[in-house]
Design a protein around this motif. Sequence first.
Motif, mmCIF file in Angstrom:
data_model
loop_
_atom_site.group_PDB
_atom_site.id
_atom_site.type_symbol
_atom_site.label_atom_id
_atom_site.label_comp_id
_atom_site.label_asym_id
_atom_site.label_seq_id
_atom_site.Cartn_x
_atom_site.Cartn_y
_atom_site.Cartn_z
ATOM 1 N N HIS A 102 9.286 13.155 1.836
ATOM 2 C CA HIS A 102 9.371 13.043 3.332
ATOM 3 C C HIS A 102 8.504 13.719 4.276
ATOM 4 O O HIS A 102 8.179 13.337 5.178
ATOM 5 C CB HIS A 102 11.102 13.111 3.570
ATOM 6 C CG HIS A 102 12.046 12.074 3.281
ATOM 7 N ND1 HIS A 102 12.107 10.864 3.755
ATOM 8 C CD2 HIS A 102 12.882 12.318 2.253
ATOM 9 C CE1 HIS A 102 12.731 10.213 3.050
ATOM 10 N NE2 HIS A 102 13.722 10.783 2.323
ATOM 11 N N ALA A 105 5.159 12.248 4.030
ATOM 12 C CA ALA A 105 5.104 11.149 4.774
ATOM 13 C C ALA A 105 4.883 11.142 6.352
ATOM 14 O O ALA A 105 4.318 10.378 7.041
ATOM 15 C CB ALA A 105 6.253 10.227 4.639
ATOM 16 N N ARG A 110 -0.729 8.113 3.797
ATOM 17 C CA ARG A 110 -0.714 8.122 2.322
ATOM 18 C C ARG A 110 -0.653 9.586 1.881
ATOM 19 O O ARG A 110 -1.267 10.381 2.482
ATOM 20 C CB ARG A 110 -1.866 7.333 1.847
ATOM 21 C CG ARG A 110 -1.947 6.084 2.284
ATOM 22 C CD ARG A 110 -3.287 5.422 2.038
ATOM 23 N NE ARG A 110 -3.377 5.385 0.382
ATOM 24 C CZ ARG A 110 -4.513 5.277 -0.390
ATOM 25 N NH1 ARG A 110 -5.660 4.855 0.099
ATOM 26 N NH2 ARG A 110 -4.449 5.284 -1.771
#
Length: 222
Positions: A102, A105, A110
């Motif tokens: 998380h 991200a 990516r």
Amino acid sequence: MRIRVVNPNTTASMTRSIGVAAQAVAAPGTLIEAVEPTMGPASIESHYEEALAVPGLLEQIARGEQDGVDAFVVACFGDPGLDAARELATVPVIGIAEAGFHAAAMLGRRFGVPVLELDDPASGARALVTQECRAVIDGGADAVVLGCAGMADFCAEISLAIGAPVVDGVAAATVLAESLVRLGVSTGKRGEYALPPTKAMSGLLAGFERHPVAVATAGAGA
């Protein structure tokens, strides 16, 4: 605030390393309690070992509940037993893989995940992992998540070397667990993560049998 960081394997030296990494990012006043199970594999490198690590993990979750800790971190990159731990606990339980993913991200579109097996500088592992991380970034990733617990200091070193964000799951999970406690929220207990039902357990698992919780009745004892 007390956060119990559970190393699901039984290697005490790894537990100490994980505890140091977690305490390094914890806010002032947060107590990190790093523990390992009394049973289970010395390391988790297969699905078989991951499955056998879960009873010992749940043992530590149950103990933490009794001790009144504020949150748990499951410090193995496979997040073994995470759903079961969330059923058992009434406070937040965060896995280092999900926390690392998380966080990464939010740092780029990516990310890639090199797995680190050795933390001995003399082994050459650090140079190898740095090389792999650079290859991940060169391949188009914006960030890297290290697939091993307790390497926060290594993350900063690699990040500087490759010029990209490198996330340590232990650090990410610790800070996320702190945040949920400060927000005053925990895992929902009405649906999938409701407390597991009470039922008989046998054999080696007899000690894991749950008993009904006594509920006080208004006016009792009057």
